[in-house]
Design a protein around this motif. Structure first.
Motif, PDB file in Angstrom:
ATOM      1  N   SER A  61      -5.570   5.066  -9.247  1.00 24.72           N
ATOM      2  CA  SER A  61      -5.685   3.927  -8.637  1.00 24.72           C
ATOM      3  C   SER A  61      -4.287   2.914  -9.330  1.00 24.72           C
ATOM      4  O   SER A  61      -4.250   1.918  -8.463  1.00 24.72           O
TER       5      SER A  61
ATOM      6  N   LEU B  98     -12.173   8.768  -6.202  1.00 26.54           N
ATOM      7  CA  LEU B  98     -12.854   8.500  -4.994  1.00 26.54           C
ATOM      8  C   LEU B  98     -13.074   9.366  -3.933  1.00 26.54           C
ATOM      9  O   LEU B  98     -13.473   9.102  -2.764  1.00 26.54           O
TER      10      LEU B  98
ATOM     11  N   ARG C 182      -8.412   2.957  -2.577  1.00 31.21           N
ATOM     12  CA  ARG C 182      -9.537   2.399  -1.982  1.00 31.21           C
ATOM     13  C   ARG C 182      -9.312   2.971  -0.345  1.00 31.21           C
ATOM     14  O   ARG C 182     -10.271   2.593   0.459  1.00 31.21           O
ATOM     15  N   LEU C 183      -7.995   3.329   0.159  1.00 36.79           N
ATOM     16  CA  LEU C 183      -7.700   3.761   1.454  1.00 36.79           C
ATOM     17  C   LEU C 183      -8.474   5.022   1.814  1.00 36.79           C
ATOM     18  O   LEU C 183      -8.467   5.408   2.929  1.00 36.79           O
ATOM     19  N   GLN C 184      -8.730   5.889   0.826  1.00 33.41           N
ATOM     20  CA  GLN C 184      -9.371   6.987   0.748  1.00 33.41           C
ATOM     21  C   GLN C 184      -8.704   7.853   1.801  1.00 33.41           C
ATOM     22  O   GLN C 184      -9.436   8.475   2.795  1.00 33.41           O
TER      23      GLN C 184
ATOM     24  N   ASN D 240      -8.634   9.197 -12.260  1.00 31.63           N
ATOM     25  CA  ASN D 240      -8.345   7.874 -11.441  1.00 31.63           C
ATOM     26  C   ASN D 240      -6.780   7.651 -11.277  1.00 31.63           C
ATOM     27  O   ASN D 240      -6.022   7.507 -12.243  1.00 31.63           O
TER      28      ASN D 240
ATOM     29  N   GLU E  98       0.777  -1.280  -0.085  1.00 32.80           N
ATOM     30  CA  GLU E  98       0.004  -0.144  -0.083  1.00 32.80           C
ATOM     31  C   GLU E  98       0.913   1.265   0.198  1.00 32.80           C
ATOM     32  O   GLU E  98       1.675   1.267   0.788  1.00 32.80           O
TER      33      GLU E  98
ATOM     34  N   SER F 292      -2.956   3.750  -3.452  1.00 35.90           N
ATOM     35  CA  SER F 292      -3.918   2.727  -3.039  1.00 35.90           C
ATOM     36  C   SER F 292      -5.397   3.823  -2.753  1.00 35.90           C
ATOM     37  O   SER F 292      -5.735   3.983  -1.540  1.00 35.90           O
TER      38      SER F 292
END
Length: 330
Positions: A125, A88, A131-133, A123, A32, A129
């Motif tokens: 990604s 995100l 998804r860790l926001q 984006n 990560e 990482s």
């Protein structure tokens, strides 16, 4: 004939425009890595809610998760900083910007009505990482408070920290052009967040072709156009449309899954939030004025160079899972 560049070759050559970044980069473990950020563009340093600027927007391809474009289409005005981040993080960046504006304007949400906040995204990604926001509302506020009128930092900074362009390191890029017509001189500036294109799409002949394209999506770009020319919202939408020509010059063909979005604003003819008069009169360039063609040319040239500069000033970056994106050979 190419147009003259502004003194800093930057969107901040348009007097009053400010740019700020907040960059997040931290390797958490072998898998990560936070490699992302926020960028803020302020059309002027004063209170944007009470001194709105005229604006237009254009969606070249609509695979994007922006906020605030609907009201630009309807009213042709910007009343907040223009914020850029990752896909995100539109929510927390919007929240942070709202918090900043509420603190600045005690009447919002009460006597002065509501607020339209602009947030654009790409984006990141592959490197970050996501998804860790990791982006929080406070980071948006920091980007706004970091905004300066001098030459903006470019490359892998702010919202551009984790972006990939043509298989190389992309991110934030900016450029400007000067338009002279009769006795008038106008400036057009562009700032981009570049995250699009496969390495075999690039028209730059110096780019070695990569066997594997690291982008697992079609990619996106956000293009912000600023000018001090006296234009109103319909004309600014025409300006925004011309970014497509500059984008196309670099090799983009607006893929199915690409979010290619442009916003254009003018610092002339600000619109007061409160006015006693029931009529509002402005002076604007005629569409058939020779300066309009030069303004269109300025948008195309500045957009193309801003994209190139996003590559030119970025540095090789190591992201999550040890993924490495190299600096473009420019």
């Amino acid at each position: 004939m190419p147009l003259q560049k502004g003194s800093e070759n930057c969107i901040t050559d348009v007097s009053g425009v400010l740019v700020g970044h907040k960059t997040l980069y931290e390797k958490l473990n072998d898998d990560e890595t936070i490699c992302t950020g926020v960028t803020a563009i302020l059309p002027h340093p004063r209170n944007l809610f009470y001194e709105k600027v005229r604006a237009g927007c254009h969606v070249i391809n609509g695979y994007g998760k922006t906020s605030g474009l609907v009201q630009i289409e309807e009213l042709g005005l910007i009343e907040s900083p223009i914020m850029l981040t990752n896909t995100l993080s539109v929510g927390p960046v919007m929240e942070g910007t709202v918090t900043y504006m509420l603190k600045q304007n005690k009447e919002i949400g009460d006597a002065a009505g509501t607020l339209n906040v602009l947030v654009g995204e790409c984006n990141d990604s592959y490197l970050s990482s996501m998804r860790l926001q990791a982006i929080k509302p406070a980071h948006a506020i920091e980007a706004i408070e970091n905004a300066k009128g001098r030459s903006a930092e470019q490359g892998a900074v702010g919202a551009g920290k984790g972006m990939v362009c043509f298989g190389y390191k992309g991110g934030i890029g900016t450029a400007s052009r000067i338009v002279t017509s009769a006795d008038e001189k106008y400036t057009v500036g562009c700032l981009v967040l570049s995250n699009f294109g496969k390495s075999d799409d690039a028209l730059f002949t110096s780019f070695p072709k990569k066997k594997k394209n690291p982008n697992n999506t079609d990619g996106s770009i956000i293009m912000i156009i600023a000018t001090d020319a006296p234009l109103y919202d319909r004309q600014l939408k025409r300006m925004a449309k011309r970014t497509a020509a500059g984008l196309g010059r670099t090799g983009s063909h607006f893929d199915n899954g690409s979010g290619d979005i442009a916003i254009a604003f003018s610092t002339a003819n600000t619109y007061p939030h409160n006015a006693n008069a029931h009529l509002h009169t402005i002076a604007a360039l005629r569409d058939d004025n020779q300066a309009m063609n030069q303004l269109f040319q300025a948008v195309v040239e500045a957009t193309e160079e801003a994209i190139i500069n996003s590559l030119k000033y970025a540095e090789t970056t190591i992201g999550q899972r040890g993924r490495t994106i190299e600096k473009a050979p420019l």
